[in-house]
Write a protein that holds these residues in place. Structure first.
Motif, PDB file in Angstrom:
ATOM      1  N   LEU A   1       0.834  -1.197   0.000  1.00  0.00           N
ATOM      2  CA  LEU A   1       0.000   0.000   0.000  1.00  0.00           C
ATOM      3  C   LEU A   1       0.871   1.251   0.000  1.00  0.00           C
ATOM      4  O   LEU A   1       0.587   2.228  -0.697  1.00  0.00           O
ATOM      5  CB  LEU A   1      -0.919  -0.026   1.236  1.00  0.00           C
ATOM      6  CG  LEU A   1      -1.907   1.115   1.400  1.00  0.00           C
ATOM      7  CD1 LEU A   1      -2.845   1.172   0.205  1.00  0.00           C
ATOM      8  CD2 LEU A   1      -2.701   0.956   2.679  1.00  0.00           C
ATOM      9  N   GLU A   2       1.961   1.193   0.762  1.00  0.00           N
ATOM     10  CA  GLU A   2       2.843   2.365   0.854  1.00  0.00           C
ATOM     11  C   GLU A   2       3.488   2.690  -0.490  1.00  0.00           C
ATOM     12  O   GLU A   2       3.612   3.849  -0.873  1.00  0.00           O
ATOM     13  CB  GLU A   2       3.928   2.142   1.910  1.00  0.00           C
ATOM     14  CG  GLU A   2       3.397   1.945   3.323  1.00  0.00           C
ATOM     15  CD  GLU A   2       2.991   0.500   3.588  1.00  0.00           C
ATOM     16  OE1 GLU A   2       3.842  -0.397   3.403  1.00  0.00           O
ATOM     17  OE2 GLU A   2       1.833   0.265   3.962  1.00  0.00           O
TER      18      GLU A   2
ATOM     19  N   CYS B   1       0.872   4.406  -2.562  1.00  0.00           N
ATOM     20  CA  CYS B   1       0.568   5.746  -2.063  1.00  0.00           C
ATOM     21  C   CYS B   1       1.684   6.732  -2.388  1.00  0.00           C
ATOM     22  O   CYS B   1       1.413   7.892  -2.732  1.00  0.00           O
ATOM     23  CB  CYS B   1       0.322   5.711  -0.556  1.00  0.00           C
ATOM     24  SG  CYS B   1      -1.285   5.010  -0.130  1.00  0.00           S
TER      25      CYS B   1
ATOM     26  N   ILE C   1      -3.779  11.591  -1.004  1.00  0.00           N
ATOM     27  CA  ILE C   1      -4.003  10.306  -0.350  1.00  0.00           C
ATOM     28  C   ILE C   1      -5.242  10.430   0.524  1.00  0.00           C
ATOM     29  O   ILE C   1      -5.150  10.850   1.681  1.00  0.00           O
ATOM     30  CB  ILE C   1      -2.801   9.910   0.525  1.00  0.00           C
ATOM     31  CG1 ILE C   1      -1.483  10.120  -0.218  1.00  0.00           C
ATOM     32  CG2 ILE C   1      -2.954   8.485   1.025  1.00  0.00           C
ATOM     33  CD1 ILE C   1      -1.272   9.228  -1.377  1.00  0.00           C
TER      34      ILE C   1
ATOM     35  N   PRO D   1      -8.709   8.822   2.468  1.00  0.00           N
ATOM     36  CA  PRO D   1      -9.093   7.527   3.070  1.00  0.00           C
ATOM     37  C   PRO D   1      -9.870   6.643   2.086  1.00  0.00           C
ATOM     38  O   PRO D   1      -9.726   5.425   2.125  1.00  0.00           O
ATOM     39  CB  PRO D   1      -9.951   7.932   4.269  1.00  0.00           C
ATOM     40  CG  PRO D   1     -10.258   9.384   4.088  1.00  0.00           C
ATOM     41  CD  PRO D   1      -9.187   9.955   3.252  1.00  0.00           C
TER      42      PRO D   1
ATOM     43  N   ARG E   1      -9.441   6.427  -1.184  1.00  0.00           N
ATOM     44  CA  ARG E   1      -8.485   5.786  -2.089  1.00  0.00           C
ATOM     45  C   ARG E   1      -7.720   4.675  -1.382  1.00  0.00           C
ATOM     46  O   ARG E   1      -7.484   3.614  -1.949  1.00  0.00           O
ATOM     47  CB  ARG E   1      -7.521   6.837  -2.647  1.00  0.00           C
ATOM     48  CG  ARG E   1      -8.181   7.721  -3.687  1.00  0.00           C
ATOM     49  CD  ARG E   1      -7.290   8.828  -4.189  1.00  0.00           C
ATOM     50  NE  ARG E   1      -7.946   9.555  -5.270  1.00  0.00           N
ATOM     51  CZ  ARG E   1      -7.520  10.712  -5.777  1.00  0.00           C
ATOM     52  NH1 ARG E   1      -6.425  11.276  -5.299  1.00  0.00           N
ATOM     53  NH2 ARG E   1      -8.173  11.296  -6.754  1.00  0.00           N
ATOM     54  N   GLN E   2      -7.365   4.938  -0.124  1.00  0.00           N
ATOM     55  CA  GLN E   2      -6.662   3.901   0.618  1.00  0.00           C
ATOM     56  C   GLN E   2      -7.546   2.680   0.837  1.00  0.00           C
ATOM     57  O   GLN E   2      -7.089   1.541   0.718  1.00  0.00           O
ATOM     58  CB  GLN E   2      -6.184   4.456   1.958  1.00  0.00           C
ATOM     59  CG  GLN E   2      -5.072   5.468   1.816  1.00  0.00           C
ATOM     60  CD  GLN E   2      -4.506   5.898   3.162  1.00  0.00           C
ATOM     61  OE1 GLN E   2      -3.808   5.145   3.807  1.00  0.00           O
ATOM     62  NE2 GLN E   2      -4.857   7.107   3.581  1.00  0.00           N
TER      63      GLN E   2
ATOM     64  N   LEU F   1      -7.749   0.700  -2.343  1.00  0.00           N
ATOM     65  CA  LEU F   1      -6.494  -0.014  -2.565  1.00  0.00           C
ATOM     66  C   LEU F   1      -6.370  -1.230  -1.651  1.00  0.00           C
ATOM     67  O   LEU F   1      -5.976  -2.307  -2.088  1.00  0.00           O
ATOM     68  CB  LEU F   1      -5.318   0.931  -2.332  1.00  0.00           C
ATOM     69  CG  LEU F   1      -4.946   1.798  -3.530  1.00  0.00           C
ATOM     70  CD1 LEU F   1      -3.972   2.890  -3.123  1.00  0.00           C
ATOM     71  CD2 LEU F   1      -4.347   0.929  -4.630  1.00  0.00           C
ATOM     72  N   LYS F   2      -6.732  -1.027  -0.370  1.00  0.00           N
ATOM     73  CA  LYS F   2      -6.654  -2.140   0.575  1.00  0.00           C
ATOM     74  C   LYS F   2      -7.517  -3.305   0.129  1.00  0.00           C
ATOM     75  O   LYS F   2      -7.161  -4.473   0.324  1.00  0.00           O
ATOM     76  CB  LYS F   2      -7.104  -1.675   1.975  1.00  0.00           C
ATOM     77  CG  LYS F   2      -6.012  -1.019   2.800  1.00  0.00           C
ATOM     78  CD  LYS F   2      -6.554  -0.622   4.184  1.00  0.00           C
ATOM     79  CE  LYS F   2      -5.625   0.370   4.858  1.00  0.00           C
ATOM     80  NZ  LYS F   2      -6.346   1.202   5.855  1.00  0.00           N
TER      81      LYS F   2
END
Lengths: 162, 162
Positions: free
Chosen positions: B21-22, B25, B35, B37, B39-40, B43-44
DNA sequence: TTTCATGCAAAGGTTTTGCATACGC
DNA sequence: GCGTATGCAAAACCTTTGCATGAAA
């Protein structure tokens, strides 16, 4: 010799036998489907436009020229029927609409090369995949009936232009 | 060693490096994308559900569990962005909706076997295609960036059941 | 004449877009 | 604070369906 013959695009690997309109109509007849002018017009579109990848809307537009009273729903229903009968096959070129192509049982190895720059779709026939399919069946027990292969990249013209 | 490791499905050919993930990002950040939440969370979903083939609606449903206020439009926009950035890739399984998958640059040879009976989708990694690709480039000048390969047939279970 | 196919219009499903608000940086 | 991202709702597409009419066998 009966049958329409077309040349494989991309390279000169010989001639491929194609179904005639009559062949397909007699298949329809045998299965108790009626031979309507609409169905014939749609079939002719594919037989005349071999190696194209038509969407339902495109077929509709083409057929409308000769048969203006046709409805889009009839096109969809006919395309579904022809896919069911394995006369056509569905393909997807990534533009959010189903496209249809004559199902060439004789040229099973039929791939697409899609240019990421200009969008041109070329075709390529090759039998090298046979080895891959055999290995796959041996390892997984999966019995392959058909395949679709797409290569994404840059065609020779676009590559030259950069 | 950094990175998430997943096993290739279908057969035991080793471990494949996956982006964290990093990593993704920081790619977003470098390109001046924010970035968020949402989008995160999206992705997760893909990182946790590796080797699945999620539609936008499915991503939406999954993300909603952790982040109920997300909108479907955001999911679509984020998926488009991630495809643009080559983090995800679009695939089509013939069910009239676009599906998305982590773009595994390291496991370029990633194919689908779709059972015509039960609809099960298995994956298969194989590098035999390299030979085919080389031949194709030589003959046509087409520079291949990526490919998608689908095998249609009957999986071992369905074949056994008949 | 019987049955299936068609055309139209409406509905269903997926994806995109416009716009005011909210939020990352 | 600036500029982008978001959520909502509406619109835009593609495809399917219901139903009365029309045409093939």
């Amino acid at each position: 010799m009966p049958g329409l013959y077309i040349q494989a695009p991309g390279e000169n690997i010989g001639w491929i036998m194609k179904k005639t309109l009559e062949d397909i109509c007699s298949k329809l007849q045998q299965l108790n489907y009626k031979i309507t002018p609409q169905r014939q017009a749609i079939l002719k579109t594919f037989i005349n436009k071999i190696s194209e990848h038509l969407s339902a809307e495109e077929v509709y537009t083409i057929v409308k020229e000769d048969y203006p009273e046709i409805g889009l729903a009839t096109v969809y229903r006919t395309l579904d029927l022809l896919v069911e009968l394995e006369v056509l096959m569905k393909i997807n070129l990534g533009d959010n609409r189903t496209r249809y192509e004559l199902n060439q049982h004789d040229s099973h190895y039929h791939h697409h090369m899609i240019c990421l720059n200009c969008g041109r779709v070329q075709e390529f026939d090759h039998d090298l995949l046979e080895t891959l399919e055999k290995a796959l069946t041996q390892k997984t027990g999966f019995q392959i009936i058909d395949h679709q292969l797409k290569f994404f990249g840059y065609c020779s013209d676009c590559k030259a232009a950069t």
